[in-house]
Design a protein around this motif. Sequence first.
Motif, PDB file in Angstrom:
ATOM      1  N   LYS A  97      -8.798  -8.898  -3.239  1.00 55.71           N
ATOM      2  CA  LYS A  97      -9.419  -7.589  -3.516  1.00 55.71           C
ATOM      3  C   LYS A  97      -8.382  -6.490  -3.726  1.00 55.71           C
ATOM      4  O   LYS A  97      -8.570  -5.617  -4.576  1.00 55.71           O
ATOM      5  N   GLN A  98      -7.292  -6.509  -2.961  1.00 56.59           N
ATOM      6  CA  GLN A  98      -6.266  -5.466  -3.130  1.00 56.59           C
ATOM      7  C   GLN A  98      -5.664  -5.503  -4.525  1.00 56.59           C
ATOM      8  O   GLN A  98      -5.450  -4.461  -5.142  1.00 56.59           O
TER       9      GLN A  98
ATOM     10  N   ARG B 290       0.820  -1.213   0.000  1.00 61.26           N
ATOM     11  CA  ARG B 290       0.000   0.000   0.000  1.00 61.26           C
ATOM     12  C   ARG B 290       0.857   1.267   0.000  1.00 61.26           C
ATOM     13  O   ARG B 290       0.450   2.311   0.495  1.00 61.26           O
TER      14      ARG B 290
ATOM     15  N   LYS C 256      -7.083  -2.318 -11.664  1.00 61.44           N
ATOM     16  CA  LYS C 256      -8.000  -1.275 -12.140  1.00 61.44           C
ATOM     17  C   LYS C 256      -7.310   0.086 -12.139  1.00 61.44           C
ATOM     18  O   LYS C 256      -7.450   0.852 -13.097  1.00 61.44           O
ATOM     19  N   LYS C 257      -6.574   0.387 -11.087  1.00 62.97           N
ATOM     20  CA  LYS C 257      -5.865   1.666 -10.979  1.00 62.97           C
ATOM     21  C   LYS C 257      -4.869   1.846 -12.129  1.00 62.97           C
ATOM     22  O   LYS C 257      -4.589   2.962 -12.550  1.00 62.97           O
TER      23      LYS C 257
ATOM     24  N   THR D 213       2.217  -0.693  -8.189  1.00 68.59           N
ATOM     25  CA  THR D 213       1.936   0.220  -9.301  1.00 68.59           C
ATOM     26  C   THR D 213       3.219   0.619 -10.005  1.00 68.59           C
ATOM     27  O   THR D 213       3.276   0.666 -11.239  1.00 68.59           O
TER      28      THR D 213
ATOM     29  N   HIS E 282      -7.058  -6.627  -7.259  1.00 69.42           N
ATOM     30  CA  HIS E 282      -8.060  -6.154  -8.219  1.00 69.42           C
ATOM     31  C   HIS E 282      -7.997  -4.632  -8.323  1.00 69.42           C
ATOM     32  O   HIS E 282      -8.055  -4.076  -9.423  1.00 69.42           O
ATOM     33  N   GLU E 283      -7.863  -3.977  -7.187  1.00 63.31           N
ATOM     34  CA  GLU E 283      -7.783  -2.511  -7.176  1.00 63.31           C
ATOM     35  C   GLU E 283      -6.514  -2.024  -7.868  1.00 63.31           C
ATOM     36  O   GLU E 283      -6.537  -1.027  -8.588  1.00 63.31           O
TER      37      GLU E 283
END
Length: 134
Positions: free
Chosen positions: A101-102, A72, A108-109, A77, A104-105
């Motif tokens: 879930k993390q 995080r 998408k980001k 990224t 997936h984000e």
Amino acid sequence: MLQSNDLGEVVNIDSEVIGNDSRHDYIKKAIDEARCIGVKHENAIMGYLIFDTHFFDCSFISLIIVKPSERRKGYATSLIQHFINIAPTTKIFSSTNQSNKQMHEVFKKNGFIQSGYVDNLDEGDPEIIYYRSI
């Protein structure tokens, strides 16, 4: 790209995440073949990405691993964005379990869209396929 002298540090990160060093040879081969990218902070590896081009002749990110204590903070990224800049093909695919879930984000980001799924890899937790065009 990570070098052979980074292998121990990368395997340690991987072992911290999965609980063993069973992917040692896989990681070594990816480093030897220049298919392993790392992200460093203060000369320490925070995470790594492994890719290949065996998925229907498209780039496929097979692993993105970040040290649990460093998650995080944008390292996944950073790895993905660097790979987008150097990808050997114009199509990039990757995947993650439906339960992650993390991740997936993160996809998408970074402009990835869902492209399908595969059942029966992990019982009751389908693998969701993601796609991005360059």
